[in-house]
Scaffold this motif. Structure first.
Motif, PDB file in Angstrom:
ATOM      1  N   PRO A   1      12.813  47.720  44.878  1.00  0.00           N
ATOM      2  CA  PRO A   1      12.164  48.688  45.769  1.00  0.00           C
ATOM      3  C   PRO A   1      11.483  47.986  46.948  1.00  0.00           C
ATOM      4  N   GLN A   2      11.675  48.515  48.127  1.00  0.00           N
ATOM      5  CA  GLN A   2      10.860  48.092  49.284  1.00  0.00           C
ATOM      6  C   GLN A   2       9.853  49.217  49.508  1.00  0.00           C
ATOM      7  N   CYS A   3      10.215  50.242  50.296  1.00  0.00           N
ATOM      8  CA  CYS A   3       9.306  51.397  50.359  1.00  0.00           C
ATOM      9  C   CYS A   3       9.388  52.187  49.058  1.00  0.00           C
ATOM     10  N   GLY A   4      10.535  52.095  48.374  1.00  0.00           N
ATOM     11  CA  GLY A   4      10.691  52.732  47.068  1.00  0.00           C
ATOM     12  C   GLY A   4      11.209  54.154  47.102  1.00  0.00           C
ATOM     13  N   PHE A   5      11.411  54.702  48.292  1.00  0.00           N
ATOM     14  CA  PHE A   5      11.798  56.114  48.353  1.00  0.00           C
ATOM     15  C   PHE A   5      13.172  56.358  47.729  1.00  0.00           C
ATOM     16  N   CYS A   6      14.077  55.417  47.926  1.00  0.00           N
ATOM     17  CA  CYS A   6      15.427  55.607  47.386  1.00  0.00           C
ATOM     18  C   CYS A   6      15.532  55.170  45.937  1.00  0.00           C
TER      19      CYS A   6
ATOM     20  N   CYS B   1      19.834  53.323  51.351  1.00  0.00           N
ATOM     21  CA  CYS B   1      18.501  52.718  51.351  1.00  0.00           C
ATOM     22  C   CYS B   1      18.119  52.490  52.802  1.00  0.00           C
ATOM     23  N   ARG B   2      17.138  53.243  53.278  1.00  0.00           N
ATOM     24  CA  ARG B   2      16.804  53.114  54.698  1.00  0.00           C
ATOM     25  C   ARG B   2      16.065  51.810  54.969  1.00  0.00           C
ATOM     26  N   CYS B   3      15.556  51.149  53.915  1.00  0.00           N
ATOM     27  CA  CYS B   3      14.992  49.807  54.093  1.00  0.00           C
ATOM     28  C   CYS B   3      16.101  48.759  54.078  1.00  0.00           C
TER      29      CYS B   3
HETATM   30  S1  FES Z   1      13.563  50.830  49.386  1.00  0.00           S
HETATM   31 FE1  FES Z   1      13.028  52.026  51.117  1.00  0.00          FE
HETATM   32  S2  FES Z   1      14.645  53.422  51.267  1.00  0.00           S
HETATM   33 FE2  FES Z   1      15.308  52.041  49.787  1.00  0.00          FE
END
Ligand code: FES
Ligand code: FES
Length: 231
Positions: free
Chosen positions: A172-177, A209-211
């Protein structure tokens, strides 16, 4: 030459004074008066057809009118879902998606809504073991189904192997996905306990994954397989 009234400060001022939107194209009312004889037979037929359709709650294009639609939009249906092992009996509006029911009715907000149109995969859950986009499934279609969400992956407070591998690889980066990625990866490991990185990439193609943390995500799923898959 006729001047553009929108550039005529006086007329623009009048429009504003009357509360009209100055962005609306100005038309001289005199220009709009239609002589009876100028109304064509086609205009008449189109007008009368629209009136008949409006009476039936149907637009001239055969689409139910907004009024008719709103009358139907609150129709409800009783459904049964088994969510993360718990039976749920719910009265849902027919227009609600599975994602909306999970998040808004059952407070399972781990399922994310990104695009809400079958493009990003953030809303992925397992329905009878198969990954589906919950934003694009009506809840009534899921009646009787077994649903597994990201909240159902851990057991007795222990993260699942694929969750642990995501943590170990900074998946996870931002974790949204991440919830959607985890659910698709779990479905993959159920059928292919030791996938190659190519197989992981192919399985996760519908999870964006937008990150752009794709390398770490793929490495995490490969690691989960190497460490025993879902066992
Ligand atoms: S970790 Fe940010 S959208 Fe995938
Ligand atoms: S929110 Fe469902 S696919 Fe994007």
């Amino acid at each position: 030459m006729r001047r553009n009234p929108m550039r005529d400060k006086k007329k623009q001022g009048n429009l504003l004074d009357k509360g009209n939107d100055p962005a609306v194209k100005y038309a001289d009312p005199k220009d709009q008066i239609l002589n009876d004889k100028q109304q064509s037979r086609r205009d008449f037929l189109e007008g009368s057809g629209a009136a008949v359709a409006a009476g039936a709650g149907i637009s001239a294009f055969g689409i139910p009118s907004a009024k008719a639609q709103s009358a139907n939009s609150s129709a409800t249906t009783a459904i049964n879902l088994t969510v993360n092992g718990t039976r749920q009996m719910l009265e849902v509006q027919d227009r609600w998606t599975l994602a909306e029911v999970l998040r808004d009715q059952l407070d399972l907000t781990g399922t994310k809504i990104g695009c809400n149109r079958s493009e990003c995969g953030a809303c992925t859950v397992l329905m009878n073991g198969q990954p589906v986009y919950a934003c694009s499934q009506l809840a009534v279609w899921a009646d009787g189904a077994e649903i597994r969400t990201v909240e159902g992956l851990a057991t007795n407070g222990e993260l699942s192997p694929v969750q642990r591998a995501f943590v170990a690889n900074n998946g996870p980066q931002c974790g949204f996905c991440t919830p959607g990625q985890l659910m698709t990866a779990t479905a993959l490991l159920q059928t292919n306990p030791r996938p190659s990185s190519e197989e992981v990439k192919e399985a996760l193609v519908g999870n964006l994954c937008r990150c752009s943390n794709y390398n770490a995500i793929v490495e995490a799923v490969v690691m989960a397989g190497e460490e025993g898959g879902l066992a």
